[in-house]
Write a protein that holds these residues in place. Structure first.
Motif, PDB file in Angstrom:
ATOM      1  N   GLY A  31     -24.432 -33.697 -31.210  1.00 39.87           N
ATOM      2  CA  GLY A  31     -24.689 -34.093 -32.383  1.00 39.87           C
ATOM      3  C   GLY A  31     -24.139 -35.150 -32.788  1.00 39.87           C
ATOM      4  N   GLN A  32     -24.909 -35.806 -34.010  1.00 41.91           N
ATOM      5  CA  GLN A  32     -24.287 -37.159 -34.419  1.00 41.91           C
ATOM      6  C   GLN A  32     -22.710 -36.748 -34.835  1.00 41.91           C
ATOM      7  OE1 GLN A  32     -26.391 -38.269 -38.133  1.00 41.91           O
ATOM      8  NE2 GLN A  32     -24.992 -40.143 -38.157  1.00 41.91           N
ATOM      9  N   ILE A  40     -15.716 -40.186 -28.076  1.00 39.51           N
ATOM     10  CA  ILE A  40     -16.140 -41.454 -27.215  1.00 39.51           C
ATOM     11  C   ILE A  40     -15.464 -42.309 -28.369  1.00 39.51           C
ATOM     12  CG2 ILE A  40     -17.980 -42.944 -26.640  1.00 39.51           C
ATOM     13  CD1 ILE A  40     -17.294 -41.076 -24.572  1.00 39.51           C
ATOM     14  N   GLY A  41     -15.851 -42.118 -29.909  1.00 39.53           N
ATOM     15  CA  GLY A  41     -15.330 -43.194 -30.669  1.00 39.53           C
ATOM     16  C   GLY A  41     -13.980 -43.486 -30.641  1.00 39.53           C
ATOM     17  N   ASP A 135     -28.027 -32.398 -28.824  1.00 40.75           N
ATOM     18  CA  ASP A 135     -27.842 -31.670 -30.018  1.00 40.75           C
ATOM     19  C   ASP A 135     -28.777 -30.203 -30.172  1.00 40.75           C
ATOM     20  OD1 ASP A 135     -30.292 -32.265 -30.583  1.00 40.75           O
ATOM     21  OD2 ASP A 135     -29.984 -33.726 -32.112  1.00 40.75           O
ATOM     22  N   SER A 136     -28.478 -29.587 -30.992  1.00 34.77           N
ATOM     23  CA  SER A 136     -29.296 -28.277 -31.259  1.00 34.77           C
ATOM     24  C   SER A 136     -30.819 -28.350 -31.026  1.00 34.77           C
ATOM     25  CB  SER A 136     -28.788 -27.620 -32.384  1.00 34.77           C
ATOM     26  OG  SER A 136     -29.148 -28.438 -33.774  1.00 34.77           O
ATOM     27  N   TRP A 141     -27.275 -37.168 -26.970  1.00 34.12           N
ATOM     28  CA  TRP A 141     -26.484 -37.996 -27.645  1.00 34.12           C
ATOM     29  C   TRP A 141     -26.566 -39.430 -27.350  1.00 34.12           C
ATOM     30  CZ3 TRP A 141     -22.597 -41.321 -26.315  1.00 34.12           C
ATOM     31  CH2 TRP A 141     -21.495 -41.453 -27.366  1.00 34.12           C
ATOM     32  N   ASN A 142     -26.208 -40.123 -28.281  1.00 38.56           N
ATOM     33  CA  ASN A 142     -26.323 -41.610 -28.159  1.00 38.56           C
ATOM     34  C   ASN A 142     -25.181 -42.425 -28.828  1.00 38.56           C
ATOM     35  OD1 ASN A 142     -27.481 -43.338 -30.669  1.00 38.56           O
ATOM     36  ND2 ASN A 142     -28.467 -41.320 -30.602  1.00 38.56           N
TER      37      ASN A 142
END
Length: 296
Positions: A31-32, A40-41, A135-136, A141-142
């Motif tokens: 999810g976001q 990753i961030g 996500d749910s 994911w992006n």
């Protein structure tokens, strides 16, 4: 260089299978505000860090921890999709109900219950009863979910938001399950999110104390080049003036460089409403007036 240690940072074993909760838990992976996003961030924030070594090292420490959190969640989802020991024993004894797999492949009393409760079909069809980077709702994911700007104060303020939203979602999912194994893992993740929220707030404070960055970000852009007259105005653009009661509407600004002003009825600073010019006719935009076809 990364090394994988064949141990989990914490337990990731449910008491029993629950394919519906496995679908819900996907939000914490892809999810976001899931663990893939912070993993990753933080990695890219760390790899791109040009500031003092303590900040880069801290980012890489936490980014690497988040890899382990993704592993824990993916393992938990996979185990929630496994056949429980009771179902396995029933299947071995020739009972009609063969558990989750039998339900998906056809037959068994569990089938209608799973379908009606909306099990994620991709868990069977795509991943073979494993987790996915989605996500749910099945959305992939992006990278639009992450921020790695090269400005540590801007990034770490975003990190506080990411950890806050992530902890909020874990807390909500905690209330949606009674499984003691899942709740045990969630208790660990909630605690780590508590640490990470405090960690980023401490890092923000230290960045400012070190004189590396300040409000407004970027603080090394010459502030005299902005329109100072509106820099500290709160503009009331909706009905009612309750917002005038907030700290943001009066008193010294948080950066100590101005004073908040409440503008009850903001006026347009550019009252003229100009029209756009026509584009090149070869781009076939709609013109203001009818035109004959243009030759190429």
């Amino acid at each position: 260089m990364f090394r994988h240690v064949k141990q989990y940072q914490y337990h990731a074993k449910p008491e029993k299978a629950d394919p519906i909760f496995a679908k819900q838990m996907q939000e914490l992976i892809g999810g976001q505000w899931g663990e893939m996003s912070v993993m990753i961030g933080y990695l890219f924030q760390g790899w791109n860090c040009r500031g003092p070594a303590k900040y880069k090292d801290m980012l890489m420490d936490t980014a690497t921890e988040e890899i382990g959190h993704v592993e824990m969640l993916a393992t938990m989802v996979a185990r929630l999709l496994e056949t429980s020991p009771v179902e396995a024993e029933e299947a071995a004894n020739g009972a009609s109900d063969g558990g989750i797999v039998a339900s998906v492949l056809g037959g068994g009393d569990t089938q209608s219950a799973i379908i009606n409760a909306a099990m994620n079909p991709q868990h069977a069809v795509v991943s073979g009863m494993g987790a996915t980077p989605r996500d749910s709702m099945g959305n992939p994911w992006n990278t639009g979910y992450i921020v790695a700007s090269g400005n540590l104060l801007a990034d770490m303020r975003f990190n506080v938001t990411a950890e806050s939203q992530g902890r909020l979602q874990v807390a909500r999912l905690y209330q949606l399950t009674e499984d003691p194994g899942v709740r045990d893992m969630f208790s660990f993740l909630l605690a780590r999110d508590t640490m990470h929220q405090n960690q980023w707030l401490a890092a923000i404070e230290e960045l400012e104390a070190d004189g590396l960055e300040d409000t407004p970000v970027p603080s090394n852009f010459p502030q005299e080049r902005e329109m100072s007259g509106v820099a500290y105005q709160f503009m009331n653009f909706s009905e009612g003036e309750e917002s005038a009661e907030g700290r943001w509407a009066n008193g010294p600004s948080k950066d100590g460089k101005g004073k908040f002003e409440y503008v009850a009825s903001p006026e347009a600073l550019a009252p003229e409403f100009g029209e756009l010019s026509e584009v090149d006719p070869r781009l076939y935009g709609t013109p203001k007036q009818p035109k004959s076809p243009a030759s190429s």
